[in-house]
Design a protein around this motif. Structure first.
Motif, PDB file in Angstrom:
ATOM      1  N   THR A  32      16.271 -60.282 -74.335  1.00 55.42           N
ATOM      2  CA  THR A  32      15.139 -61.219 -74.375  1.00 55.42           C
ATOM      3  C   THR A  32      14.836 -61.691 -75.795  1.00 55.42           C
ATOM      4  N   VAL A  33      15.752 -61.438 -76.719  1.00 49.77           N
ATOM      5  CA  VAL A  33      15.551 -61.875 -78.105  1.00 49.77           C
ATOM      6  C   VAL A  33      15.422 -63.397 -78.148  1.00 49.77           C
ATOM      7  N   SER A  34      14.412 -63.892 -78.871  1.00 53.70           N
ATOM      8  CA  SER A  34      14.062 -65.307 -78.793  1.00 53.70           C
ATOM      9  C   SER A  34      14.605 -66.168 -79.927  1.00 53.70           C
ATOM     10  N   PHE A  35      15.217 -65.546 -80.952  1.00 54.22           N
ATOM     11  CA  PHE A  35      15.736 -66.343 -82.064  1.00 54.22           C
ATOM     12  C   PHE A  35      17.196 -65.983 -82.315  1.00 54.22           C
ATOM     13  N   ALA A 136       2.606 -59.801 -83.433  1.00 50.88           N
ATOM     14  CA  ALA A 136       1.620 -59.097 -82.615  1.00 50.88           C
ATOM     15  C   ALA A 136       2.216 -58.571 -81.315  1.00 50.88           C
ATOM     16  N   ASP A 137       3.160 -59.309 -80.720  1.00 51.44           N
ATOM     17  CA  ASP A 137       3.799 -58.916 -79.459  1.00 51.44           C
ATOM     18  C   ASP A 137       2.783 -58.691 -78.344  1.00 51.44           C
ATOM     19  N   LEU A 138       1.693 -59.484 -78.362  1.00 54.33           N
ATOM     20  CA  LEU A 138       0.601 -59.318 -77.401  1.00 54.33           C
ATOM     21  C   LEU A 138       0.485 -60.495 -76.422  1.00 54.33           C
ATOM     22  N   ARG A 139       1.497 -61.360 -76.376  1.00 59.31           N
ATOM     23  CA  ARG A 139       1.452 -62.447 -75.394  1.00 59.31           C
ATOM     24  C   ARG A 139       1.524 -61.862 -73.980  1.00 59.31           C
ATOM     25  N   ASP A 140       0.828 -62.497 -73.066  1.00 59.38           N
ATOM     26  CA  ASP A 140       0.911 -62.039 -71.677  1.00 59.38           C
ATOM     27  C   ASP A 140       2.228 -62.474 -71.051  1.00 59.38           C
ATOM     28  N   THR A 141       2.651 -63.699 -71.394  1.00 65.26           N
ATOM     29  CA  THR A 141       3.965 -64.182 -70.969  1.00 65.26           C
ATOM     30  C   THR A 141       4.603 -64.940 -72.130  1.00 65.26           C
ATOM     31  N   PHE A 142       5.913 -65.022 -72.099  1.00 61.62           N
ATOM     32  CA  PHE A 142       6.652 -65.789 -73.098  1.00 61.62           C
ATOM     33  C   PHE A 142       7.694 -66.615 -72.359  1.00 61.62           C
ATOM     34  N   PHE A 143       7.542 -67.949 -72.397  1.00 64.51           N
ATOM     35  CA  PHE A 143       8.361 -68.853 -71.591  1.00 64.51           C
ATOM     36  C   PHE A 143       8.349 -68.440 -70.121  1.00 64.51           C
ATOM     37  N   GLY A 144       7.152 -68.022 -69.668  1.00 66.33           N
ATOM     38  CA  GLY A 144       6.962 -67.666 -68.273  1.00 66.33           C
ATOM     39  C   GLY A 144       7.361 -66.251 -67.903  1.00 66.33           C
ATOM     40  N   ARG A 146       7.052 -62.122 -68.195  1.00 67.14           N
ATOM     41  CA  ARG A 146       6.143 -61.034 -68.576  1.00 67.14           C
ATOM     42  C   ARG A 146       6.867 -59.920 -69.336  1.00 67.14           C
ATOM     43  N   LEU A 147       8.184 -59.853 -69.161  1.00 74.56           N
ATOM     44  CA  LEU A 147       8.982 -58.827 -69.828  1.00 74.56           C
ATOM     45  C   LEU A 147       9.799 -59.474 -70.932  1.00 74.56           C
ATOM     46  N   SER A 148       9.357 -59.307 -72.176  1.00 70.39           N
ATOM     47  CA  SER A 148       9.997 -59.944 -73.319  1.00 70.39           C
ATOM     48  C   SER A 148       9.676 -59.136 -74.562  1.00 70.39           C
ATOM     49  N   HIS A 149      10.486 -59.305 -75.606  1.00 63.17           N
ATOM     50  CA  HIS A 149      10.147 -58.629 -76.849  1.00 63.17           C
ATOM     51  C   HIS A 149       8.895 -59.223 -77.485  1.00 63.17           C
ATOM     52  N   ALA A 150       8.427 -60.370 -76.973  1.00 69.22           N
ATOM     53  CA  ALA A 150       7.185 -60.975 -77.461  1.00 69.22           C
ATOM     54  C   ALA A 150       5.954 -60.536 -76.665  1.00 69.22           C
ATOM     55  N   THR A 151       6.165 -59.806 -75.560  1.00 70.81           N
ATOM     56  CA  THR A 151       5.056 -59.350 -74.716  1.00 70.81           C
ATOM     57  C   THR A 151       4.945 -57.828 -74.656  1.00 70.81           C
ATOM     58  N   LEU A 153       3.948 -55.197 -76.432  1.00 71.10           N
ATOM     59  CA  LEU A 153       2.742 -54.408 -76.686  1.00 71.10           C
ATOM     60  C   LEU A 153       1.609 -54.776 -75.734  1.00 71.10           C
ATOM     61  N   ARG A 154       1.635 -55.995 -75.188  1.00 72.35           N
ATOM     62  CA  ARG A 154       0.677 -56.346 -74.139  1.00 72.35           C
ATOM     63  C   ARG A 154       0.936 -55.502 -72.901  1.00 72.35           C
ATOM     64  N   ARG A 155       2.210 -55.321 -72.555  1.00 68.32           N
ATOM     65  CA  ARG A 155       2.544 -54.480 -71.414  1.00 68.32           C
ATOM     66  C   ARG A 155       2.178 -53.019 -71.699  1.00 68.32           C
ATOM     67  N   VAL A 156       2.401 -52.574 -72.924  1.00 65.51           N
ATOM     68  CA  VAL A 156       2.048 -51.201 -73.301  1.00 65.51           C
ATOM     69  C   VAL A 156       0.554 -50.967 -73.124  1.00 65.51           C
ATOM     70  N   CYS A 157      -0.260 -51.969 -73.488  1.00 60.85           N
ATOM     71  CA  CYS A 157      -1.720 -51.830 -73.376  1.00 60.85           C
ATOM     72  C   CYS A 157      -2.164 -51.575 -71.942  1.00 60.85           C
ATOM     73  N   GLU A 158      -1.334 -51.924 -70.975  1.00 60.25           N
ATOM     74  CA  GLU A 158      -1.674 -51.695 -69.574  1.00 60.25           C
ATOM     75  C   GLU A 158      -1.484 -50.238 -69.164  1.00 60.25           C
TER      76      GLU A 158
END
Length: 284
Positions: A32-35, A136-144, A146-151, A153-158
């Motif tokens: 899921t690497v974005s760059f 921050a890695d706290l996005r709820d979704t990234f390009f739709g 929910r499971l991404s290296h950009a989301t 820590l948001r998933r961890v918070c759950e």
């Protein structure tokens, strides 16, 4: 152990899994690497360059010689299948925790932290997660998704208590992430060493999981990462921070986002290997 394959050993890793207090596991995943891709090669390169390090650490005035840690190799994951890969990582984590081991994972992309922390949080209900990162890695979704290296820590918070995430070095993200952080995390933007040292006393006596994205370090010192972000801390600062882990109850650790192909000098991998040496001395 099931789902693991031998990819060489880190530095002076011992041969006896049963007596080891700490177990290293590599996760060669960058789905899921974005760059810039390439973090799947991180675990192998960190092990490879570790042979250039001494067992002794001047920071800790201690050595790995008498530390019992085992390198279990890399998780064997199905290429391109994110959910199945996360499931396998979770299974490996459960096995380590059931065997009363301290898990130390090498990425690979940051999403690997999610299934690990999810299981560690089940064992330690008061778990605190300490997060070093440029993003921050706290996005709820990234390009739709929910499971991404950009989301991650948001998933961890759950899976951890509110305000049990401490973030250091964050210097990139969208406004919504920073708004979320104000409500639900302890975010320390931009700076790393000073705010962490000031928080150290607060973290003592709590079970702590540390997730360290190498891009928390300025790309001048660590260019070999998928999403470099100028303005980070120095390699000396991060080594000073990691050396203080001896004062904490570390119950798990991961080091992620090392991308060797983006750094022909290998200084990023060498820094990662040195960080790992200090972590092992601190927690073994």
């Amino acid at each position: 152990m099931e789902h693991l394959m031998d990819q060489g050993k880190f530095l002076r890793a011992k041969q006896n899994y049963d007596v080891a207090r700490t177990v290293i596991v590599g996760v060669p995943m960058d789905f899921t690497v974005s760059f810039r891709p390439g973090t799947r090669m991180g675990p192998r390169k960190i092990r490879e360059v570790s042979y250039g390090l001494e067992d002794y650490s001047i920071y800790a005035d201690d050595s790995l010689n008498d530390k019992e840690y085992f390198d279990a190799g890399d998780v064997d994951i199905p290429f391109g299948n994110v959910e199945k890969s996360l499931e396998i990582i979770e299974q490996v984590t459960v096995k380590l925790l059931d065997n009363n081991k301290i898990p130390v994972f090498l990425g690979g992309e940051h999403l690997i932290s999610y299934p690990i922390i999810k299981q560690v949080a089940k064992k330690y209900e008061d778990l605190v997660v300490v997060h070093f990162d440029a993003h921050a890695d706290l996005r709820d979704t990234f390009f739709g998704e929910r499971l991404s290296h950009a989301t991650v820590l948001r998933r961890v918070c759950e899976h951890i208590r509110d305000k049990h995430l401490y973030q250091f070095g964050i210097r990139s993200g969208i406004k919504e992430e920073f708004n979320f952080a104000k409500e639900h995390t302890h975010m320390n933007p931009i700076n790393v060493k000073k705010p962490f040292m000031e928080t150290l006393e607060e973290l003592k006596q709590k079970p702590v999981y540390v997730t360290l994205d190498i891009d928390v370090v300025d790309p001048a010192f660590a260019p070999g990462t998928g999403t470099p972000e100028p303005g980070g801390c120095s390699s000396q600062d991060i080594l000073d921070v990691v050396s203080s882990f001896k004062d904490l109850n570390i119950v798990g650790f991961d080091l992620v986002e090392v991308s060797p192909a983006s750094d022909l000098s290998e200084r990023t991998s060498l820094l990662a290997a040195k960080i790992l040496r200090e972590v092992l001395i601190a927690i073994c």
